[in-house]
Scaffold this motif. Structure first.
Motif, PDB file in Angstrom:
ATOM      1  N   PRO A 118      15.169   7.101  18.949  1.00 23.02           N
ATOM      2  CA  PRO A 118      14.894   5.693  18.617  1.00 23.02           C
ATOM      3  C   PRO A 118      13.411   5.381  18.779  1.00 23.02           C
ATOM      4  O   PRO A 118      12.949   5.032  19.873  1.00 23.02           O
ATOM      5  CB  PRO A 118      15.750   4.924  19.624  1.00 23.02           C
ATOM      6  CG  PRO A 118      15.817   5.837  20.817  1.00 23.02           C
ATOM      7  CD  PRO A 118      15.786   7.241  20.279  1.00 23.02           C
ATOM      8  N   VAL A 119      12.668   5.559  17.700  1.00 17.83           N
ATOM      9  CA  VAL A 119      11.234   5.292  17.723  1.00 17.83           C
ATOM     10  C   VAL A 119      10.905   4.275  16.631  1.00 17.83           C
ATOM     11  O   VAL A 119      11.687   4.034  15.716  1.00 17.83           O
ATOM     12  CB  VAL A 119      10.408   6.581  17.524  1.00 17.83           C
ATOM     13  CG1 VAL A 119      10.586   7.504  18.717  1.00 17.83           C
ATOM     14  CG2 VAL A 119      10.786   7.295  16.227  1.00 17.83           C
ATOM     15  N   SER A 120       9.719   3.705  16.723  1.00 23.04           N
ATOM     16  CA  SER A 120       9.316   2.639  15.807  1.00 23.04           C
ATOM     17  C   SER A 120       8.670   3.245  14.564  1.00 23.04           C
ATOM     18  O   SER A 120       7.642   3.923  14.650  1.00 23.04           O
ATOM     19  CB  SER A 120       8.337   1.690  16.511  1.00 23.04           C
ATOM     20  OG  SER A 120       8.036   0.592  15.694  1.00 23.04           O
ATOM     21  N   THR A 121       9.279   2.992  13.415  1.00 25.47           N
ATOM     22  CA  THR A 121       8.793   3.530  12.149  1.00 25.47           C
ATOM     23  C   THR A 121       8.797   2.442  11.084  1.00 25.47           C
ATOM     24  O   THR A 121       9.426   1.392  11.251  1.00 25.47           O
ATOM     25  CB  THR A 121       9.657   4.726  11.701  1.00 25.47           C
ATOM     26  OG1 THR A 121      11.043   4.361  11.756  1.00 25.47           O
ATOM     27  CG2 THR A 121       9.429   5.928  12.606  1.00 25.47           C
ATOM     28  N   TYR A 122       8.125   2.724   9.991  1.00 32.59           N
ATOM     29  CA  TYR A 122       7.909   1.700   8.966  1.00 32.59           C
ATOM     30  C   TYR A 122       9.109   1.576   8.031  1.00 32.59           C
ATOM     31  O   TYR A 122       9.616   2.566   7.504  1.00 32.59           O
ATOM     32  CB  TYR A 122       6.670   2.041   8.154  1.00 32.59           C
ATOM     33  CG  TYR A 122       6.278   0.970   7.159  1.00 32.59           C
ATOM     34  CD1 TYR A 122       5.800  -0.258   7.598  1.00 32.59           C
ATOM     35  CD2 TYR A 122       6.386   1.179   5.791  1.00 32.59           C
ATOM     36  CE1 TYR A 122       5.436  -1.251   6.700  1.00 32.59           C
ATOM     37  CE2 TYR A 122       6.024   0.201   4.878  1.00 32.59           C
ATOM     38  CZ  TYR A 122       5.549  -1.019   5.342  1.00 32.59           C
ATOM     39  OH  TYR A 122       5.198  -1.983   4.441  1.00 32.59           O
ATOM     40  N   ASP A 123       9.549   0.348   7.834  1.00 28.07           N
ATOM     41  CA  ASP A 123      10.616   0.015   6.893  1.00 28.07           C
ATOM     42  C   ASP A 123       9.971  -0.634   5.671  1.00 28.07           C
ATOM     43  O   ASP A 123       9.423  -1.740   5.763  1.00 28.07           O
ATOM     44  CB  ASP A 123      11.615  -0.942   7.551  1.00 28.07           C
ATOM     45  CG  ASP A 123      12.816  -1.247   6.660  1.00 28.07           C
ATOM     46  OD1 ASP A 123      12.649  -1.359   5.432  1.00 28.07           O
ATOM     47  OD2 ASP A 123      13.928  -1.391   7.198  1.00 28.07           O
ATOM     48  N   GLN A 124      10.002   0.055   4.534  1.00 28.12           N
ATOM     49  CA  GLN A 124       9.349  -0.458   3.327  1.00 28.12           C
ATOM     50  C   GLN A 124       9.951  -1.772   2.850  1.00 28.12           C
ATOM     51  O   GLN A 124       9.237  -2.624   2.315  1.00 28.12           O
ATOM     52  CB  GLN A 124       9.420   0.587   2.221  1.00 28.12           C
ATOM     53  CG  GLN A 124       8.594   1.837   2.504  1.00 28.12           C
ATOM     54  CD  GLN A 124       8.615   2.813   1.347  1.00 28.12           C
ATOM     55  OE1 GLN A 124       9.465   2.733   0.456  1.00 28.12           O
ATOM     56  NE2 GLN A 124       7.685   3.750   1.340  1.00 28.12           N
ATOM     57  N   VAL A 125      11.250  -1.933   3.022  1.00 26.64           N
ATOM     58  CA  VAL A 125      11.913  -3.168   2.573  1.00 26.64           C
ATOM     59  C   VAL A 125      11.485  -4.348   3.444  1.00 26.64           C
ATOM     60  O   VAL A 125      11.127  -5.422   2.942  1.00 26.64           O
ATOM     61  CB  VAL A 125      13.448  -3.001   2.603  1.00 26.64           C
ATOM     62  CG1 VAL A 125      14.122  -4.333   2.254  1.00 26.64           C
ATOM     63  CG2 VAL A 125      13.884  -1.912   1.625  1.00 26.64           C
TER      64      VAL A 125
END
Length: 276
Positions: free
Chosen positions: A222-229
């Protein structure tokens, strides 16, 4: 493997120590605006290395040495900001300014590897760092809610739990009662109230992420990543690899209430970003 650490406060220095003990790097590039602090950390880490069976080259305060680094961990911040605050967002004014200083230096270095951003507020700073450097967002990752999930495991006394969303007050705890979720979310503040910083938990969490990357483990974290939507960073289950970064993001099955809470958490991150 060459790993850079930018910011040698409590977290950065503890991470450097941890990486030495676990032999996760063959070279460490240690950077901080306080040159005396870097010198002191290198002296002490050199003492540590005398007791280990492996060698690690320590490089001091040279951004150009990041050009050939596979990973750079961004830990720069000012924990003293929290002395009169009750929310991680209080750090934003200071940490955003640090990003504005570091981002162009990182770009000029020629670095093209993977960035792990730890600095709070984690999700906001990860996006700001990605935007100011212009790096591929798949290769900029926030440490996110791995630390929060670990805290939840300890508070709940079981391992089948998870925290997603913001690394902050709006985080979403799954598979536990609301009471346990709130108790876990306050763990960092409990530690800070006595020590005036936290370091061991987050440094070891970042070391875990690096272990997964270095050893090519297909562990989902569970890491912070970019959500394009959504157009922002937040934590969900993510598979990582080097040199690609994010392989895939997995949103766990959620109840309607949990999905609503996650969206509220995402909206909170977006609102916080607008405050930069």
């Amino acid at each position: 493997m060459r790993i850079g650490i930018i910011g040698l406060g409590h977290v950065g220095s503890t991470l450097a120590y941890t990486l030495c003990l676990q032999a996760l790097a063959t070279e460490l590039v240690l950077i901080d605006k306080n040159e005396a602090k870097v010198d002191a950390e290198v002296l002490e880490l050199s003492d540590v290395l005398c007791n280990l069976a492996h060698e690690i080259k320590l490089i001091k305060n040279d951004y150009s040495e990041l050009e050939t680094a596979e990973i750079v961990v961004f830990c720069a911040g000012d924990i003293t900001v929290l002395e009169t605050a009750t929310d991680r967002l209080a750090e934003l004014r200071v940490t955003a300014e640090i990003v504005r200083d570091v981002a162009p230096r990182l770009k000029r270095s020629g670095f093209s590897g993977l960035i792990l951003s730890v600095t709070n507020p984690c999700d906001v700073i990860a996006l700001y760092l990605a935007n100011l450097t212009g790096f591929d967002k798949q290769k900029v990752i926030g440490s996110g809610t791995l630390i929060d999930t670990n805290r939840l495991k300890n508070r709940a006394g079981k391992t089948d739990v998870l925290v997603i969303g913001e690394h902050g007050e709006s985080q979403v705890a799954l598979h536990v009662s609301e009471t346990i979720g709130k108790l876990a979310a306050k763990t960092g503040w409990e530690i800070y109230a006595v020590k005036h910083h936290t370091a061991f938990g987050i440094a070891s969490s970042v070391a875990k992420i690096i272990t997964v990357l270095v050893k090519g483990e297909q562990t989902i974290l569970p890491v912070s990543t970019y959500d394009q939507v959504q157009g922002c960073y937040y934590s969900t289950l993510t598979e990582l690899s080097l040199p690609k970064g994010v392989v895939k993001r997995v949103i766990p099955t959620l109840t309607s209430q949990e999905a609503e809470r996650l969206q509220q958490s995402i909206d909170t991150i977006k609102q916080n970003y607008q405050q930069i």
